[in-house]
Design a protein around this motif. Structure first.
Motif, PDB file in Angstrom:
ATOM      1  N   LYS A 258       0.805  -1.231   0.000  1.00 48.72           N
ATOM      2  CA  LYS A 258       0.000   0.000   0.000  1.00 48.72           C
ATOM      3  C   LYS A 258       0.841   1.284   0.000  1.00 48.72           C
ATOM      4  O   LYS A 258       0.342   2.348   0.349  1.00 48.72           O
ATOM      5  CB  LYS A 258      -1.010   0.013   1.155  1.00 48.72           C
ATOM      6  CG  LYS A 258      -2.006  -1.147   1.090  1.00 48.72           C
ATOM      7  CD  LYS A 258      -3.198  -0.916   2.006  1.00 48.72           C
ATOM      8  CE  LYS A 258      -4.132  -2.126   2.030  1.00 48.72           C
ATOM      9  NZ  LYS A 258      -4.722  -2.405   0.698  1.00 48.72           N
ATOM     10  N   ALA A 261       1.168   4.801  -5.222  1.00 48.50           N
ATOM     11  CA  ALA A 261       0.043   5.702  -5.493  1.00 48.50           C
ATOM     12  C   ALA A 261      -1.120   4.913  -6.086  1.00 48.50           C
ATOM     13  O   ALA A 261      -0.933   3.986  -6.875  1.00 48.50           O
ATOM     14  CB  ALA A 261       0.474   6.796  -6.456  1.00 48.50           C
ATOM     15  N   ARG A 262      -2.323   5.296  -5.687  1.00 49.92           N
ATOM     16  CA  ARG A 262      -3.539   4.706  -6.247  1.00 49.92           C
ATOM     17  C   ARG A 262      -3.977   5.515  -7.468  1.00 49.92           C
ATOM     18  O   ARG A 262      -3.648   6.704  -7.580  1.00 49.92           O
ATOM     19  CB  ARG A 262      -4.654   4.733  -5.197  1.00 49.92           C
ATOM     20  CG  ARG A 262      -4.877   3.427  -4.449  1.00 49.92           C
ATOM     21  CD  ARG A 262      -3.614   2.779  -3.925  1.00 49.92           C
ATOM     22  NE  ARG A 262      -3.907   1.447  -3.386  1.00 49.92           N
ATOM     23  CZ  ARG A 262      -2.993   0.562  -3.028  1.00 49.92           C
ATOM     24  NH1 ARG A 262      -1.704   0.840  -3.138  1.00 49.92           N
ATOM     25  NH2 ARG A 262      -3.342  -0.622  -2.552  1.00 49.92           N
ATOM     26  N   VAL A 263      -4.749   4.899  -8.315  1.00 50.78           N
ATOM     27  CA  VAL A 263      -5.307   5.619  -9.464  1.00 50.78           C
ATOM     28  C   VAL A 263      -6.563   6.338  -9.004  1.00 50.78           C
ATOM     29  O   VAL A 263      -7.499   5.699  -8.508  1.00 50.78           O
ATOM     30  CB  VAL A 263      -5.669   4.640 -10.600  1.00 50.78           C
ATOM     31  CG1 VAL A 263      -6.201   5.400 -11.807  1.00 50.78           C
ATOM     32  CG2 VAL A 263      -4.476   3.782 -10.972  1.00 50.78           C
ATOM     33  N   ARG A 264      -6.579   7.661  -9.091  1.00 50.24           N
ATOM     34  CA  ARG A 264      -7.723   8.452  -8.646  1.00 50.24           C
ATOM     35  C   ARG A 264      -8.247   9.296  -9.787  1.00 50.24           C
ATOM     36  O   ARG A 264      -7.506   9.637 -10.701  1.00 50.24           O
ATOM     37  CB  ARG A 264      -7.315   9.397  -7.500  1.00 50.24           C
ATOM     38  CG  ARG A 264      -6.708   8.707  -6.296  1.00 50.24           C
ATOM     39  CD  ARG A 264      -7.728   7.868  -5.548  1.00 50.24           C
ATOM     40  NE  ARG A 264      -7.173   7.351  -4.302  1.00 50.24           N
ATOM     41  CZ  ARG A 264      -7.511   6.182  -3.756  1.00 50.24           C
ATOM     42  NH1 ARG A 264      -8.403   5.396  -4.343  1.00 50.24           N
ATOM     43  NH2 ARG A 264      -6.973   5.799  -2.614  1.00 50.24           N
ATOM     44  N   ARG A 265      -9.518   9.709  -9.680  1.00 47.17           N
ATOM     45  CA  ARG A 265     -10.060  10.604 -10.691  1.00 47.17           C
ATOM     46  C   ARG A 265      -9.404  11.977 -10.568  1.00 47.17           C
ATOM     47  O   ARG A 265      -8.890  12.345  -9.511  1.00 47.17           O
ATOM     48  CB  ARG A 265     -11.585  10.694 -10.592  1.00 47.17           C
ATOM     49  CG  ARG A 265     -12.105  11.360  -9.346  1.00 47.17           C
ATOM     50  CD  ARG A 265     -13.586  11.085  -9.169  1.00 47.17           C
ATOM     51  NE  ARG A 265     -14.366  11.542 -10.310  1.00 47.17           N
ATOM     52  CZ  ARG A 265     -14.821  12.796 -10.467  1.00 47.17           C
ATOM     53  NH1 ARG A 265     -14.576  13.694  -9.549  1.00 47.17           N
ATOM     54  NH2 ARG A 265     -15.498  13.134 -11.533  1.00 47.17           N
ATOM     55  N   ASN A 266      -9.377  12.727 -11.678  1.00 53.32           N
ATOM     56  CA  ASN A 266      -8.850  14.092 -11.636  1.00 53.32           C
ATOM     57  C   ASN A 266      -9.758  14.948 -10.759  1.00 53.32           C
ATOM     58  O   ASN A 266     -10.984  14.808 -10.804  1.00 53.32           O
ATOM     59  CB  ASN A 266      -8.837  14.697 -13.044  1.00 53.32           C
ATOM     60  CG  ASN A 266      -7.869  13.967 -13.953  1.00 53.32           C
ATOM     61  OD1 ASN A 266      -6.794  13.555 -13.542  1.00 53.32           O
ATOM     62  ND2 ASN A 266      -8.259  13.811 -15.215  1.00 53.32           N
ATOM     63  N   ASP A 267      -9.163  15.861 -10.000  1.00 52.28           N
ATOM     64  CA  ASP A 267      -9.987  16.783  -9.204  1.00 52.28           C
ATOM     65  C   ASP A 267     -10.499  17.911 -10.089  1.00 52.28           C
ATOM     66  O   ASP A 267      -9.848  18.320 -11.025  1.00 52.28           O
ATOM     67  CB  ASP A 267      -9.165  17.364  -8.048  1.00 52.28           C
ATOM     68  CG  ASP A 267      -8.904  16.263  -7.017  1.00 52.28           C
ATOM     69  OD1 ASP A 267      -9.813  15.440  -6.797  1.00 52.28           O
ATOM     70  OD2 ASP A 267      -7.780  16.240  -6.475  1.00 52.28           O
TER      71      ASP A 267
END
Ligand code: 1HE
Length: 267
Positions: A258, A261-267
């Motif tokens: 863990k 970095a995780r894949v996140r949506r763009n802010d």
């Protein structure tokens, strides 16, 4: 690794930056970086050795206000070439551009001003194109009494589709701005320096493992030329090699513990 001898290049300016990123600049601004045979030979040479010379990413740029005016029409006029002569010229263009597209080194093109004729053929051999408000794309061959010879029938058609390609060739239609991105002629449009953005993109790409970049920038193009059946087989073979590379173990371990970095949506 093979060394690149910068002193052998005159029409291209070569500059090594951090993390194996090289900037390759068409360097005949007074000729709007028109592609004469010497420039094509230098592109062949650079992109032939780059995959074995530790080049992680090549950023392709043009000096001055225009990326590239295409075929050197003055040289072509003065040489008064035979059909066989020009066929051989075109085969050298294909050698250079195929080395770019299939060679495994990611190529990011920083485009400004004219990207026309052979200049668009060159740009379309890159993997990523960055444009700005000055950039425009066209195929003026039709008006000049010429035909594309550097791969546009294949690569530009792939980008924009057959009907738009034929329209561009018949009418000399110019595409620019957001419309050019929407059509697929470029993937990024920026305000200001395309080179700055291309360098940022190159830096990000250079963080990937070299073998992953090699596969992305050779296998996708090769597999596109195959039947779906053979392409699926080739994809499995490539993934077999890439996805078990020892260097990937640390990245997988970081995901497992863990810390990655995780894949996140763009802010
Ligand atoms: C050139 C070339 C060239 C400029 N070959 N010398 N390509 C074209 O049809 C594009 C032709 N070029 C242009 O339309 C314009 O030059 C540009 C829009 C690119 C730039 O305009 P501008 O006003 O900044 O420059 P200019 O005054 O037209 O040209 C400046 C110099 O660059 C001048 O040389 P000088 O020695 O008189 O100062 C031009 O001759 C020179 N120059 N473009 C040679 N293309 C494998 S098949 C591929 C088929 C093709 O690519 S067809 C070519 C399409």
């Amino acid at each position: 690794a093979i060394q690149i001898d910068k002193s052998r290049f005159t029409n291209l300016a070569l500059e090594e930056r951090e993390n194996g990123v090289w900037v390759v600049t068409l360097n005949r601004p007074t000729k709007r970086n028109a592609l004469d045979i010497d420039t094509i030979e230098e592109l062949v040479e650079f992109f032939s050795v780059a995959p074995r010379a530790g080049v992680s990413v090549a950023v392709l740029a043009g000096s001055g206000d225009h990326f590239c005016a295409g075929l050197d029409l003055i040289e072509h006029h003065d040489e008064d070439r035979s059909p066989a002569d020009f066929m051989h010229v075109c085969l050298r263009w294909h050698e250079a551009f195929n080395k770019m597209e299939y060679g495994g080194v990611p190529v990011v093109a920083a485009l400004q001003g004219a990207v026309v004729g052979g200049g668009l053929e060159l740009a379309s051999s890159a993997h990523i194109r960055v444009m700005n408000e000055t950039t425009y794309f066209a195929l003026p061959e039709g008006q000049r009494g010429l035909f594309t010879g550097g791969g546009a029938t294949i690569r530009v058609t792939d980008l924009v589709g057959k009907a738009r390609m034929i329209d561009m060739m018949l009418t000399g239609r110019v595409y620019q701005g957001q419309e050019a991105v929407d059509l697929g002629l470029a993937q990024y449009i920026v305000e200001g320096s395309t080179l700055d953005r291309a360098m940022e993109i190159a830096d990000r790409i250079s963080q990937n493992l070299p073998l992953s970049n090699f596969a992305i920038c050779s296998a996708v193009s090769h597999i596109q030329n195959m039947s779906a059946l053979d392409g699926a087989y080739a994809e499995a073979v490539v993934a077999g090699v890439v996805n078990t590379q020892p260097d990937a173990r640390a990245r997988l371990a970081a995901f497992a513990d863990k810390s990655a970095a995780r894949v996140r949506r763009n802010d």
